[in-house]
Write an enzyme that holds these catalytic residues in place. Structure first.
Site, PDB file in Angstrom:
ATOM      1  N   GLY A  46       0.932  -1.069   0.024  1.00  0.00           N
ATOM      2  CA  GLY A  46      -0.126  -0.051   0.196  1.00  0.00           C
ATOM      3  C   GLY A  46       0.839   1.229   0.113  1.00  0.00           C
ATOM      4  CD  GLN A  51       3.560   5.629   2.434  1.00  0.00           C
ATOM      5  OE1 GLN A  51       2.616   5.060   2.169  1.00  0.00           O
ATOM      6  NE2 GLN A  51       4.587   4.914   3.195  1.00  0.00           N
ATOM      7  CB  CYS A  88       5.463   1.915   6.966  1.00  0.00           C
ATOM      8  SG  CYS A  88       4.972   3.112   5.904  1.00  0.00           S
ATOM      9  CG  LEU A  89       6.737   0.919   0.660  1.00  0.00           C
ATOM     10  CD1 LEU A  89       6.003   1.229  -0.472  1.00  0.00           C
ATOM     11  CD2 LEU A  89       7.888  -0.080   0.317  1.00  0.00           C
ATOM     12  CG  HIS A 130      -0.374   0.940   7.155  1.00  0.00           C
ATOM     13  ND1 HIS A 130       0.816   0.247   8.023  1.00  0.00           N
ATOM     14  CD2 HIS A 130       0.491   1.690   6.504  1.00  0.00           C
ATOM     15  CE1 HIS A 130       2.051   0.979   7.909  1.00  0.00           C
ATOM     16  NE2 HIS A 130       1.854   1.856   6.686  1.00  0.00           N
ATOM     17  CD  GLU A 131      -0.999   2.448   2.799  1.00  0.00           C
ATOM     18  OE1 GLU A 131      -0.466   3.558   2.739  1.00  0.00           O
ATOM     19  OE2 GLU A 131      -0.251   1.337   2.971  1.00  0.00           O
ATOM     20  CG  HIS A 134       0.535   6.549   5.736  1.00  0.00           C
ATOM     21  ND1 HIS A 134       1.900   7.074   6.160  1.00  0.00           N
ATOM     22  CD2 HIS A 134       0.806   5.328   5.387  1.00  0.00           C
ATOM     23  CE1 HIS A 134       2.713   5.928   6.153  1.00  0.00           C
ATOM     24  NE2 HIS A 134       2.097   4.964   5.690  1.00  0.00           N
TER      25      HIS A 134
HETATM   26 NI    NI Z   1       2.736   2.997   5.522  1.00  0.00          NI
END
Ligand code: NI
Length: 153
Positions: A46, A51, A88-89, A130-131, A134
């Site tokens: 995701g 991000q 997480c990226l 999670h997304e 953000h």
């Molecule tokens: Ni993330």
């Protein structure tokens, strides 16, 4: 399409609340296409707009067989609990256990401005939550109850 740079933890853009999308235009489509390409390249599940440095309420999730694009998303229902490892990226090499709803209903718009609702469970529900976080300026690390270390032999 272009691959965008993924912002890392510590950058203030990740701690800000995102603004709703007001125009469903070519620029939005470009953002979503770029995010999809960026996510594929990074091998992630995701990705949320902040991000890639854009403070708009947009995220995408790769379900393997299809991509969800969620513009101005809301989690309208959530039930049950699941505890599992997340990463997480934007937080390279950090992994930890997070408890999330087991099921949720995502209400959002696609790039054309068409509203939809999706019922998600397990990994998909975890990922949507999670997304969504953000977009509220929250990283998963604040929810971790136990960190995990993966060691190479
Ligand atoms: Ni993330």
């Amino acid at each position: 399409m272009a691959i965008r740079n993924i912002v890392k933890d510590g950058d203030p853009v990740l701690a800000k609340r995102c603004r709703p999308v007001e125009q469903f235009d070519a620029r939005l489509a470009q953002l979503i296409d770029d995010m999809m390409q960026t996510l594929k390249k990074a091998n992630g599940v995701g990705l949320a707009a902040p991000q890639v440095g854009v403070l708009k309420r947009v995220f995408i999730i790769d379900l393997g067989d299809r991509m969800i694009e969620a513009v101005n998303p809301e989690i309208v229902k959530a039930s049950g609990k699941q505890r599992g490892v997340e990463g997480c990226l934007s937080c390279p090499n950090i992994w930890g256990y997070v408890t999330r709803p087991k099921h949720c209903t995502l209400r959002a718009y696609n790039r054309k401005g068409e509203q939809y609702e999706l019922k998600l469970s397990d990994l998909e529900a975890r990922c949507a939550c999670h997304e969504y976080d953000h977009l509220e300026g929250k990283l998963f690390v604040r929810l971790v109850d136990e960190y995990v270390t993966y060691e190479d032999e």
